[in-house]
Design an enzyme around this catalytic site. Sequence first.
Site, PDB file in Angstrom:
ATOM      1  N   ASP A  14       0.727  -1.195   0.011  1.00  0.00           N
ATOM      2  CA  ASP A  14       0.132  -0.181  -0.172  1.00  0.00           C
ATOM      3  C   ASP A  14       0.912   1.080   0.107  1.00  0.00           C
ATOM      4  O   ASP A  14       0.280   2.257   0.602  1.00  0.00           O
ATOM      5  CB  ASP A  14      -0.991   0.034   1.101  1.00  0.00           C
ATOM      6  CG  ASP A  14      -1.781  -1.260   1.331  1.00  0.00           C
ATOM      7  OD1 ASP A  14      -1.996  -1.829   0.239  1.00  0.00           O
ATOM      8  OD2 ASP A  14      -2.111  -1.774   2.228  1.00  0.00           O
ATOM      9  N   LYS A  17       1.913   2.223  -5.132  1.00  0.00           N
ATOM     10  CA  LYS A  17       2.175   1.579  -6.290  1.00  0.00           C
ATOM     11  C   LYS A  17       1.347   1.726  -7.601  1.00  0.00           C
ATOM     12  O   LYS A  17       1.783   2.286  -8.674  1.00  0.00           O
ATOM     13  CB  LYS A  17       2.642   0.166  -6.306  1.00  0.00           C
ATOM     14  CG  LYS A  17       3.371  -0.243  -5.057  1.00  0.00           C
ATOM     15  CD  LYS A  17       3.637  -1.764  -5.085  1.00  0.00           C
ATOM     16  CE  LYS A  17       2.161  -2.419  -4.267  1.00  0.00           C
ATOM     17  NZ  LYS A  17       2.060  -2.157  -2.834  1.00  0.00           N
ATOM     18  N   GLY A  41      -4.547  -4.022  -3.776  1.00  0.00           N
ATOM     19  CA  GLY A  41      -5.585  -3.489  -4.008  1.00  0.00           C
ATOM     20  C   GLY A  41      -4.730  -2.086  -4.328  1.00  0.00           C
ATOM     21  O   GLY A  41      -4.189  -1.408  -3.631  1.00  0.00           O
ATOM     22  N   HIS A  42      -4.815  -1.789  -5.749  1.00  0.00           N
ATOM     23  CA  HIS A  42      -4.007  -0.569  -6.173  1.00  0.00           C
ATOM     24  C   HIS A  42      -4.834   0.556  -6.655  1.00  0.00           C
ATOM     25  O   HIS A  42      -5.855   0.357  -7.572  1.00  0.00           O
ATOM     26  CB  HIS A  42      -3.146  -0.986  -7.374  1.00  0.00           C
ATOM     27  CG  HIS A  42      -2.147  -2.098  -6.980  1.00  0.00           C
ATOM     28  ND1 HIS A  42      -1.151  -2.734  -7.897  1.00  0.00           N
ATOM     29  CD2 HIS A  42      -1.809  -2.599  -5.699  1.00  0.00           C
ATOM     30  CE1 HIS A  42      -0.546  -3.634  -7.108  1.00  0.00           C
ATOM     31  NE2 HIS A  42      -0.622  -3.448  -5.891  1.00  0.00           N
ATOM     32  N   THR A 130      -5.951 -11.921   3.633  1.00  0.00           N
ATOM     33  CA  THR A 130      -6.811 -11.061   2.856  1.00  0.00           C
ATOM     34  C   THR A 130      -8.072 -12.110   2.592  1.00  0.00           C
ATOM     35  O   THR A 130      -9.239 -11.710   2.029  1.00  0.00           O
ATOM     36  CB  THR A 130      -6.477 -10.532   1.593  1.00  0.00           C
ATOM     37  OG1 THR A 130      -5.916 -11.494   0.964  1.00  0.00           O
ATOM     38  CG2 THR A 130      -5.419  -9.573   1.659  1.00  0.00           C
ATOM     39  N   GLN A 225       1.754  -5.966  -3.134  1.00  0.00           N
ATOM     40  CA  GLN A 225       2.456  -6.201  -1.855  1.00  0.00           C
ATOM     41  C   GLN A 225       3.780  -5.317  -1.637  1.00  0.00           C
ATOM     42  O   GLN A 225       3.852  -4.294  -2.408  1.00  0.00           O
ATOM     43  CB  GLN A 225       2.675  -7.649  -1.318  1.00  0.00           C
ATOM     44  CG  GLN A 225       1.349  -8.398  -1.381  1.00  0.00           C
ATOM     45  CD  GLN A 225       0.643  -8.816  -2.701  1.00  0.00           C
ATOM     46  OE1 GLN A 225       1.168  -9.603  -3.225  1.00  0.00           O
ATOM     47  NE2 GLN A 225      -0.429  -8.525  -2.950  1.00  0.00           N
TER      48      GLN A 225
END
Length: 427
Positions: A14, A17, A41-42, A130, A225
Amino acid sequence: MKGNFAVLGLQWGDEGKGKIVNFLSDRANAACRFQGGHNAGHTLIIDGKKIVLHLLPSSICHENALSLIGKGVVISCDALFEEIKQIEPVAKNILEKLKISPACSLIQPYHILVDQLKEKSNSFNTIGTTLRGIGPTYEDKVARRAIRIIDTLSEKKLSEKLEENISYYDFWLEKYFGHSKLDFQAIKDENLKNGERLKPMLADVSAEIRKLNSENKRVLFEGAQGALLDVDQGTYPYVTSSNCSPAGIASGAGIGPHDIDYILGVVKAYVTRVGEGPLPTEIDDAIGKKIAIEGGEVGATTGRPRRCGWFDAVSVKRVIDSNSVSALCLTKMDVLDFLDEIKICVDYKFTDDAEIFSECMDLDTAQPEYISCKGWKQSIKGINKIEELPRETIDFYKKIEELCGISVDVISTAPDDAGTIMLNKSI
Ligand code: GDP
Ligand code: IMO
Ligand code: MG
């Protein structure tokens, strides 16, 4: 700059990226995910609209960039098809741009079940995953029994492999959780259906990259990640199950280690972590809470609150040195606007043998030692020229350069592209 380049997180994920990959995508002809799955999650902000990507490369909204998914990625077909549907209105011609390796392992319903049952149980060491089935799918890959996309293209092969897998999981699920038997036929039918749907997107991703390179085209490798969650280099066992540090690019995309010319390590101006595991610089007071609020530190995949801490130059320097990182991208600088004093961790003291603990990234007993930087106490949100940054902000990023031993090539001061300072214009 010519050649392939990579954008990877160097902390616990997080780092921003997605924003940076989307920003740099116009400098590349393709972007490639090489590990992880939809645990990522980007977040991108495009025309003021927030888009969260989990599996698709963050270049997907760029019309001319190809989007590649390499063999190191584990794929949930449900998640992939759902994401394509969600993103279609903003990213045109996805199916023409997206190429997926048929060697990718598929996340099966029993992987999700095992991940969730283990995390809920008291008999296993839970780490706050997750719950997406990522770990069990990589376990099957290493155990040489994974169902890969290619297997879904032949009913015979799929049946044989699924039979072996389902008998293994039936035994396991019954023994540990008293779970009823899995539905072989339903799982097989679903896989066959998914294989048909995936077929037009399949390609030899490794050969695609070589072809692009032979035409002097550049590929951007997008990490998911962060290096401290890498199964070999991170804070084991509180890690994900793939190699999310630069070492994973070659095996996960199918290229040689010399084929990456520039590695941009993304780090936040502080640190965050979702789930369990050591976070030596964690801030357990009102300042930590305020950083979380200012930074919107809520997981983009699971919605869990992210724990916050001071920038940890010791762990970042370690991953830089062991991964040939070329330069840093320092994000979320604006989140620290309110602080009088900003701390940076410059050393750890361990209760026992420091060398052994460092090599194992066993940070449970690490006692951080800090230096203090003066805060800038004004808004830098959205600034995109280095001359406009306050003196104290410059001093802070220069200190990080000095401690990490490499240059900061990009600074981010806002979630959208406008708040980006390119210090190295040649990327
Ligand atoms: P990723 O997983 O590394 O792509 O990062 P995430 O998208 O999970 O989390 C980063 C969060 O910070 C997202 O909400 C981004 O929109 C946001 N973000 C990225 N860069 C900046 C920045 O420079 N400033 C601020 N305030 N937010 C940022
Ligand atoms: P991006 O790409 C932050 C964490 C989970 C858990 C551990 C293992 O958005 O930076 P897993 O489901 O992978 O087996 O969980 O890894 N984790 C992440 N933390 N950002 C991510 O991705 C993450 N992906 C996994 O919270 O602690
Ligand atoms: Mg994220």
